[in-house]
Design an enzyme around this catalytic site. Structure first.
Site, PDB file in Angstrom:
ATOM      1  N   ASP A 238       0.123  -3.648  -1.966  1.00 21.33           N
ATOM      2  CA  ASP A 238       0.908  -3.744  -3.201  1.00 21.33           C
ATOM      3  C   ASP A 238       1.945  -2.617  -3.180  1.00 21.33           C
ATOM      4  O   ASP A 238       1.591  -1.441  -3.035  1.00 21.33           O
ATOM      5  CB  ASP A 238       0.009  -3.617  -4.437  1.00 21.33           C
ATOM      6  N   ASP A 281       5.608  -8.537  -5.056  1.00 24.78           N
ATOM      7  CA  ASP A 281       5.602  -7.382  -4.144  1.00 24.78           C
ATOM      8  C   ASP A 281       4.228  -7.193  -3.499  1.00 24.78           C
ATOM      9  O   ASP A 281       3.842  -6.080  -3.144  1.00 24.78           O
ATOM     10  CB  ASP A 281       6.020  -6.119  -4.890  1.00 24.78           C
TER      11      ASP A 281
END
Length: 369
Positions: A238, A281
């Site tokens: 992440d 993301d």
């Protein structure tokens, strides 16, 4: 799978297109392994013609041809199952079958049996039609089969009736050009269909922005890895600070950063590892056969690679980080993702910019890292 012949001459004869990508060549070559019914029907036809010729002429050569064709049929059917071996023997047997059919036709013509000659001619023309429509992927191979069958009838015929030689020559040239044109058209259409199918397949398992594997592609990679018995390791990534870059510099800049992240991940991980963009993301990396220390080292290299500022243009750069959770083993991808997500949460709560390996909950503490 569906390997080319090892012998140089046979490889040239059975060439399906050396200029084509490997997967396309493999698909074209696979067609010769999926035509069992046509192969059996063709062999039964040639065996029947040779058998009838034997009973009409009492010539034992026809009986020998029928028996040889039967043995060859058994051999060819067995070769269809050897998809991981060289295809040379399969193509060689195909040429030998054409030779047996041609020998039958040539011998029938010499008997002066008009009825049997018509039957042999019809058999040969039917075989040529099947070859043109089925073996076009390897044009030289198919044309060699066609010529063996066609000339085996015409050569003995012209030896008896030489006045027909000019007509036969013109007819043969037209016949060859026509069959070559038909095979070219069929081959071109088939290659286009294969490439279209492969491109559609590629798009279905690829993230359009980064070119990485998507969730569906990752699931397939996991299933393939799991089927080999190798132990999978999953990295759940992440990006830290990406939302701020996206909000401050715009989505266009965010897309540039995501594509560069994808490139850096490919550079860091092994060539056989699968890199996936899960969405937004979040990224996943699926690796195989690495221990906990090696997994930690890979995670550290990823953190270091993503920490390097991203040059957007000459006057603008962006800086982000990444937090990683690592899970090992797991019977399903979903179970591994759950473990890796828990480890990722531990990385996030530890200050970000680090990687954490999943550990089973401590019964005494009731927590997992």
């Amino acid at each position: 799978m569906y390997l080319p012949p090892r012998n140089r001459l046979m490889r040239w004869i059975a060439d399906v297109g050396s200029e084509l990508p490997g997967p396309v060549q493999q698909r074209l070559r696979s067609y010769f392994y999926t035509s069992k019914i046509a192969l059996v029907v063709g062999a039964i036809n040639t065996i029947a013609v040779a058998t009838v010729a034997y009973f009409r002429t009492d010539n034992p050569v026809f009986a020998a041809i029928a028996l040889a064709d039967l043995f060859l049929l058994v051999t060819r059917v067995a070769l269809l199952g050897r998809v991981n071996a060289s295809s040379g023997p399969l193509f060689a047997c195909g040429l030998l079958w054409a030779g047996l059919l041609g020998a039958t036709s040539a011998l029938v013509v010499t008997t002066a049996d008009v009825a049997m000659s018509i039957v042999a001619l019809a058999s040969g023309l039917g075989a040529i039609g099947g070859i043109t429509g089925r073996n076009f992927a390897a044009r030289r191979y198919a044309m060699m089969q066609v010529l063996i069958i066609d000339l085996s009838y015409k050569v003995p015929f012209t030896s008896v009736y030489p006045e027909f030689i000019p007509l036969i020559l013109v007819q043969t040239m037209v016949f060859v050009l026509m069959n070559w044109s038909i095979m070219n058209q069929n081959r071109a259409a088939t290659i286009q269909a294969i490439q279209g199918e492969m491109e559609s397949r590629r798009q279905s398992v690829t993230d359009p922005l980064t070119g990485l594997t998507n969730r569906r592609g990752l699931e397939e990679a996991f299933d393939a890895l799991h089927a080999t018995g190798r132990r999978p390791t999953l990295f759940y990534l992440d990006l830290d600070g990406f939302k701020q870059v996206n909000d401050r510099l715009g989505h266009g800049t965010g897309d540039i950063v995501l594509r560069e992240v994808a490139r850096r991940l490919r550079d860091v991980v092994g060539p056989h590892d699968t890199v996936c963009r899960l969405g937004g993301d979040e990224f996943l990396v699926l690796a195989a056969q690495i221990d906990r220390r090696a997994a930690q080292r890979v995670g550290d290299r990823i953190v270091a690679a993503i920490a390097v500022p991203f040059a957007i243009d000459d006057n603008l750069s962006a800086k982000i980080g990444v937090s990683i959770g690592i899970a090992e083993d797991g019977s399903t991808l979903a179970a591994m993702m759950l473990r890796a997500d828990q480890a990722l949460y531990a990385s996030k709560t530890s200050g970000k910019g680090c990687c954490t390996l999943f550990r089973e909950p401590d019964p005494a503490l009731g927590t997992a890292a």
